[in-house]
Write a protein that holds these residues in place. Structure first.
Motif, PDB file in Angstrom:
ATOM      1  N   PHE A 252       0.833  -1.197   0.000  1.00  0.00           N
ATOM      2  CA  PHE A 252       0.000   0.000   0.000  1.00  0.00           C
ATOM      3  C   PHE A 252       0.874   1.256   0.000  1.00  0.00           C
ATOM      4  O   PHE A 252       0.636   2.196  -0.767  1.00  0.00           O
ATOM      5  CB  PHE A 252      -0.926   0.018   1.214  1.00  0.00           C
ATOM      6  CG  PHE A 252      -1.832   1.219   1.277  1.00  0.00           C
ATOM      7  CD1 PHE A 252      -3.092   1.184   0.698  1.00  0.00           C
ATOM      8  CD2 PHE A 252      -1.425   2.395   1.899  1.00  0.00           C
ATOM      9  CE1 PHE A 252      -3.922   2.293   0.733  1.00  0.00           C
ATOM     10  CE2 PHE A 252      -2.245   3.503   1.950  1.00  0.00           C
ATOM     11  CZ  PHE A 252      -3.504   3.456   1.364  1.00  0.00           C
ATOM     12  N   ASP A 253       1.896   1.267   0.843  1.00  0.00           N
ATOM     13  CA  ASP A 253       2.791   2.431   0.919  1.00  0.00           C
ATOM     14  C   ASP A 253       3.541   2.639  -0.391  1.00  0.00           C
ATOM     15  O   ASP A 253       3.811   3.783  -0.779  1.00  0.00           O
ATOM     16  CB  ASP A 253       3.776   2.261   2.070  1.00  0.00           C
ATOM     17  CG  ASP A 253       3.110   2.342   3.438  1.00  0.00           C
ATOM     18  OD1 ASP A 253       2.008   2.911   3.522  1.00  0.00           O
ATOM     19  OD2 ASP A 253       3.689   1.822   4.420  1.00  0.00           O
ATOM     20  N   GLU A 254       3.872   1.547  -1.086  1.00  0.00           N
ATOM     21  CA  GLU A 254       4.534   1.671  -2.390  1.00  0.00           C
ATOM     22  C   GLU A 254       3.599   2.308  -3.419  1.00  0.00           C
ATOM     23  O   GLU A 254       4.022   3.132  -4.228  1.00  0.00           O
ATOM     24  CB  GLU A 254       4.991   0.297  -2.885  1.00  0.00           C
ATOM     25  CG  GLU A 254       6.131  -0.309  -2.074  1.00  0.00           C
ATOM     26  CD  GLU A 254       6.472  -1.716  -2.552  1.00  0.00           C
ATOM     27  OE1 GLU A 254       5.880  -2.161  -3.564  1.00  0.00           O
ATOM     28  OE2 GLU A 254       7.317  -2.370  -1.926  1.00  0.00           O
ATOM     29  N   MET A 255       2.326   1.921  -3.373  1.00  0.00           N
ATOM     30  CA  MET A 255       1.348   2.504  -4.294  1.00  0.00           C
ATOM     31  C   MET A 255       1.093   3.974  -3.970  1.00  0.00           C
ATOM     32  O   MET A 255       1.001   4.817  -4.871  1.00  0.00           O
ATOM     33  CB  MET A 255       0.024   1.737  -4.207  1.00  0.00           C
ATOM     34  CG  MET A 255       0.063   0.335  -4.746  1.00  0.00           C
ATOM     35  SD  MET A 255      -1.606  -0.377  -4.691  1.00  0.00           S
ATOM     36  CE  MET A 255      -1.269  -2.030  -5.285  1.00  0.00           C
ATOM     37  N   ASP A 256       0.997   4.263  -2.688  1.00  0.00           N
ATOM     38  CA  ASP A 256       0.667   5.610  -2.218  1.00  0.00           C
ATOM     39  C   ASP A 256       1.929   6.471  -2.205  1.00  0.00           C
ATOM     40  O   ASP A 256       2.425   6.882  -1.155  1.00  0.00           O
ATOM     41  CB  ASP A 256       0.033   5.521  -0.825  1.00  0.00           C
ATOM     42  CG  ASP A 256      -0.371   6.878  -0.279  1.00  0.00           C
ATOM     43  OD1 ASP A 256      -0.654   7.777  -1.097  1.00  0.00           O
ATOM     44  OD2 ASP A 256      -0.382   7.039   0.951  1.00  0.00           O
ATOM     45  N   LYS A 257       2.436   6.776  -3.393  1.00  0.00           N
ATOM     46  CA  LYS A 257       3.728   7.455  -3.496  1.00  0.00           C
ATOM     47  C   LYS A 257       3.721   8.843  -2.889  1.00  0.00           C
ATOM     48  O   LYS A 257       4.742   9.313  -2.394  1.00  0.00           O
ATOM     49  CB  LYS A 257       4.154   7.543  -4.965  1.00  0.00           C
ATOM     50  CG  LYS A 257       4.654   6.227  -5.528  1.00  0.00           C
ATOM     51  CD  LYS A 257       5.298   6.426  -6.883  1.00  0.00           C
ATOM     52  CE  LYS A 257       5.956   5.140  -7.357  1.00  0.00           C
ATOM     53  NZ  LYS A 257       6.642   5.315  -8.654  1.00  0.00           N
ATOM     54  N   ASN A 258       2.569   9.522  -2.921  1.00  0.00           N
ATOM     55  CA  ASN A 258       2.544  10.880  -2.383  1.00  0.00           C
ATOM     56  C   ASN A 258       2.234  10.919  -0.888  1.00  0.00           C
ATOM     57  O   ASN A 258       2.139  11.991  -0.298  1.00  0.00           O
ATOM     58  CB  ASN A 258       1.532  11.742  -3.148  1.00  0.00           C
ATOM     59  CG  ASN A 258       0.101  11.208  -3.025  1.00  0.00           C
ATOM     60  OD1 ASN A 258      -0.167  10.272  -2.280  1.00  0.00           O
ATOM     61  ND2 ASN A 258      -0.804  11.818  -3.771  1.00  0.00           N
ATOM     62  N   GLY A 259       2.082   9.727  -0.295  1.00  0.00           N
ATOM     63  CA  GLY A 259       1.856   9.665   1.146  1.00  0.00           C
ATOM     64  C   GLY A 259       0.534  10.247   1.591  1.00  0.00           C
ATOM     65  O   GLY A 259       0.378  10.649   2.750  1.00  0.00           O
ATOM     66  N   GLY A 260      -0.451  10.282   0.703  1.00  0.00           N
ATOM     67  CA  GLY A 260      -1.739  10.874   1.051  1.00  0.00           C
ATOM     68  C   GLY A 260      -2.630   9.985   1.885  1.00  0.00           C
ATOM     69  O   GLY A 260      -3.693  10.411   2.332  1.00  0.00           O
TER      70      GLY A 260
ATOM     71  N   GLY B 261      -5.262   5.624 -10.658  1.00  0.00           N
ATOM     72  CA  GLY B 261      -4.030   5.828 -11.406  1.00  0.00           C
ATOM     73  C   GLY B 261      -2.807   5.273 -10.695  1.00  0.00           C
ATOM     74  O   GLY B 261      -1.893   4.734 -11.322  1.00  0.00           O
ATOM     75  N   GLU B 262      -2.791   5.398  -9.373  1.00  0.00           N
ATOM     76  CA  GLU B 262      -1.663   4.874  -8.595  1.00  0.00           C
ATOM     77  C   GLU B 262      -1.648   3.348  -8.610  1.00  0.00           C
ATOM     78  O   GLU B 262      -0.586   2.723  -8.704  1.00  0.00           O
ATOM     79  CB  GLU B 262      -1.746   5.388  -7.155  1.00  0.00           C
ATOM     80  CG  GLU B 262      -1.507   6.892  -7.044  1.00  0.00           C
ATOM     81  CD  GLU B 262      -1.716   7.425  -5.641  1.00  0.00           C
ATOM     82  OE1 GLU B 262      -0.872   8.210  -5.172  1.00  0.00           O
ATOM     83  OE2 GLU B 262      -2.743   7.075  -5.015  1.00  0.00           O
ATOM     84  N   LEU B 263      -2.843   2.747  -8.542  1.00  0.00           N
ATOM     85  CA  LEU B 263      -2.928   1.289  -8.632  1.00  0.00           C
ATOM     86  C   LEU B 263      -2.441   0.814  -9.996  1.00  0.00           C
ATOM     87  O   LEU B 263      -1.654  -0.141 -10.094  1.00  0.00           O
ATOM     88  CB  LEU B 263      -4.360   0.828  -8.408  1.00  0.00           C
ATOM     89  CG  LEU B 263      -4.625  -0.671  -8.633  1.00  0.00           C
ATOM     90  CD1 LEU B 263      -3.899  -1.515  -7.589  1.00  0.00           C
ATOM     91  CD2 LEU B 263      -6.118  -0.973  -8.610  1.00  0.00           C
ATOM     92  N   CYS B 264      -2.868   1.496 -11.061  1.00  0.00           N
ATOM     93  CA  CYS B 264      -2.452   1.118 -12.418  1.00  0.00           C
ATOM     94  C   CYS B 264      -0.937   1.194 -12.563  1.00  0.00           C
ATOM     95  O   CYS B 264      -0.306   0.300 -13.145  1.00  0.00           O
ATOM     96  CB  CYS B 264      -3.111   2.033 -13.449  1.00  0.00           C
ATOM     97  SG  CYS B 264      -4.896   1.818 -13.593  1.00  0.00           S
ATOM     98  N   GLN B 265      -0.363   2.274 -12.063  1.00  0.00           N
ATOM     99  CA  GLN B 265       1.084   2.459 -12.184  1.00  0.00           C
ATOM    100  C   GLN B 265       1.834   1.355 -11.443  1.00  0.00           C
ATOM    101  O   GLN B 265       2.811   0.801 -11.948  1.00  0.00           O
ATOM    102  CB  GLN B 265       1.485   3.826 -11.646  1.00  0.00           C
ATOM    103  CG  GLN B 265       2.957   4.142 -11.845  1.00  0.00           C
ATOM    104  CD  GLN B 265       3.322   5.527 -11.335  1.00  0.00           C
ATOM    105  OE1 GLN B 265       2.688   6.039 -10.418  1.00  0.00           O
ATOM    106  NE2 GLN B 265       4.333   6.130 -11.930  1.00  0.00           N
ATOM    107  N   TRP B 266       1.388   1.031 -10.246  1.00  0.00           N
ATOM    108  CA  TRP B 266       2.071   0.005  -9.464  1.00  0.00           C
ATOM    109  C   TRP B 266       1.923  -1.365 -10.118  1.00  0.00           C
ATOM    110  O   TRP B 266       2.883  -2.127 -10.211  1.00  0.00           O
ATOM    111  CB  TRP B 266       1.518  -0.041  -8.038  1.00  0.00           C
ATOM    112  CG  TRP B 266       2.295  -0.964  -7.148  1.00  0.00           C
ATOM    113  CD1 TRP B 266       3.374  -0.664  -6.381  1.00  0.00           C
ATOM    114  CD2 TRP B 266       2.039  -2.374  -6.943  1.00  0.00           C
ATOM    115  NE1 TRP B 266       3.828  -1.780  -5.710  1.00  0.00           N
ATOM    116  CE2 TRP B 266       3.036  -2.839  -6.037  1.00  0.00           C
ATOM    117  CE3 TRP B 266       1.100  -3.273  -7.424  1.00  0.00           C
ATOM    118  CZ2 TRP B 266       3.086  -4.171  -5.621  1.00  0.00           C
ATOM    119  CZ3 TRP B 266       1.162  -4.594  -7.011  1.00  0.00           C
ATOM    120  CH2 TRP B 266       2.142  -5.025  -6.121  1.00  0.00           C
ATOM    121  N   MET B 267       0.714  -1.674 -10.607  1.00  0.00           N
ATOM    122  CA  MET B 267       0.487  -2.974 -11.234  1.00  0.00           C
ATOM    123  C   MET B 267       1.343  -3.132 -12.486  1.00  0.00           C
ATOM    124  O   MET B 267       1.908  -4.195 -12.742  1.00  0.00           O
ATOM    125  CB  MET B 267      -0.994  -3.123 -11.595  1.00  0.00           C
ATOM    126  CG  MET B 267      -1.910  -3.260 -10.395  1.00  0.00           C
ATOM    127  SD  MET B 267      -1.742  -4.830  -9.507  1.00  0.00           S
ATOM    128  CE  MET B 267      -2.516  -5.945 -10.665  1.00  0.00           C
TER     129      MET B 267
END
Length: 312
Positions: A275-283, A289-295
Motif C-alpha cells: 500500500f505504501d509503495e502505491m501511495d507514493k505521495n503519502g496521502g 491511477g496509482e494502482l495502475c502504475q504500481w500494477m
C-alpha cells in the motif's frame, strides 16, 4: 476532479464528461497530468466556461450524437449568440479539417480564437471562484510539458490480450470516425465504447486506455494506435474491477484498511508495505491511477511496444 464536480456543483448540471475533460486539460498549466493547488482556480473558471459551451453544443446537436452536421448548424444559427457572418461560412471555419462534422473540441478551439469573451458571466465566475481561498492562488509557472523521446513500453500482459482481427478492428475504427479524418477524439471513443462495448463503460478505465494508447501524445487515437486502445481498454477494465472490489465504500479511493481487508494475492508481500509503495505521495489513499502504475511496474513484464503491423 470528476467526483469533485458532482459534489462541489451539486446545484448545477455540470456533470458533462467532455466539458470536465476540456477544463482539466486547460487548467493543467504545467502539463504534468494533474491540477495542482495553484491551478485549481483556473479549473473552477474553466468548468463554468466549458459547461456553457457544452450547453451550446448540445442545443445545436439535435440528434445527440456528439457531432454537429452542417444542416444542424445552419438550422440552429439563431441559437448562436453573436454569430457574425454566414452560418455555412462559419461552419467551414470551425470544421478546420473539412470532415463535414464539428466535434466539441473544434467548437471550443474556434470559440477561443474568435469569441474570447463569449460565455463570460462575471457573477457566475465570481460565485464559482469564491469556493476557493484566493490567498492560496500562487502565480503560475508556465512551463512546457516534458516530451518523451520514445513512447512508453507496453506491458507484456497488455500485448497478450486478444483483439479482433485487423480488418474487423479497422472497420470498427471507421464506424467511429464518420468524418474520415483518421483520428478519434476521447468523445468519439467514449461514445463508441457505450455503443459497442457497454460492459466497458467505466470512465476511469476509458480515460486510462485513451492516454496509454495515444502513443504520439497528440490527444487523438489514430488508426495505427487503435489496436493498442482495444487492448488497453480490456486491461484497464480488469484493473478497474480489482479497484472497485477493494474500494468498499465506493468513494474511488482505497484506504489502507480497505486494502489490507481485501487480502489480494501479493506474492507473499506485506499488504501494508505494498500500500505504501502505491501511495507514493503519502496521502493515505490509493487512487486508480496509482494502482495502475504500481500494477504495471510490479505485476507485468515490460516489453518493447509492438509495431503497427504487429498490433493485430
Amino acid at each position: 476532479l470528476d467526483k469533485g464536480v458532482l459534489t462541489l456543483f451539486s446545484d448545477k448540471d455540470f456533470n458533462h464528461k467532455p466539458a470536465i475533460m476540456a477544463a482539466y486539460k486547460a487548467a493543467d498549466r504545467s502539463g504534468n497530468g494533474f491540477v495542482e493547488r495553484r491551478e485549481f482556480g483556473y479549473f473552477l473558471r474553466y468548468i463554468v466556461y466549458y459547461n456553457n459551451l457544452w450547453a451550446l453544443f448540445s442545443a445545436v446537436d439535435d440528434d445527440g450524437d456528439r457531432r454537429i452536421s452542417k444542416e444542424e448548424f445552419v438550422q440552429s444559427a439563431d441559437k448562436l449568440d453573436g454569430l457574425n457572418g454566414d452560418a455555412e461560412t462559419v461552419f467551414s471555419e470551425i470544421d478546420a479539417n473539412g470532415g463535414g462534422i464539428i466535434l466539441f473540441d473544434e467548437l471550443c478551439h474556434w470559440m477561443a480564437v474568435n469569441k474570447s469573451t463569449w460565455g463570460v458571466d462575471d457573477a457566475e465566475v465570481a460565485a464559482t471562484t469564491a469556493k476557493i481561498d484566493a490567498k492560496e492562488a500562487a502565480p503560475i509557472q508556465h512551463s512546457e510539458p516534458e516530451k518523451q523521446a520514445e513512447p512508453e513500453l507496453i506491458p507484456e500482459a497488455v500485448q497478450n490480450i486478444a483483439v479482433p482481427p485487423k480488418a474487423e478492428a479497422m472497420a470498427l475504427f471507421d464506424s467511429l470516425d464518420p468524418n474520415s479524418n483518421g483520428r478519434l477524439s476521447l468523445a468519439e471513443l467514449d461514445k463508441g465504447i457505450i455503443q459497442c462495448y457497454p460492459q466497458f463503460n467505466n470512465k476511469p478505465a476509458i480515460m486510462a486506455a485513451y492516454k496509454a494508447a495515444d502513443r504520439n501524445g497528440d490527444g487523438f487515437i489514430r488508426r495505427s494506435e487503435f489496436g493498442f486502445f482495444l487492448r488497453f481498454i480490456q486491461y484497464y477494465n480488469n484493473l478497474w474491477h480489482v479497484f472497485e472490489g477493494v474500494d468498499t465504500d465506493g468513494d474511488r479511493r482505497i484506504t489502507k484498511e480497505e486494502f489490507e481487508a481485501a487480502q489480494l494475492e501479493l506474492n507473499g508481500n506485506d499488504a501494508a508495505q505494498v500500500f505504501d509503495e502505491m501511495d507514493k505521495n503519502g496521502g493515505g489513499k490509493v487512487l486508480f491511477g496509482e494502482l495502475c502504475q504500481w500494477m504495471a511496474t510490479n505485476k507485468s513484464d515490460w516489453a518493447v511496444g509492438a509495431k503497427e503491423d504487429e498490433v493485430f
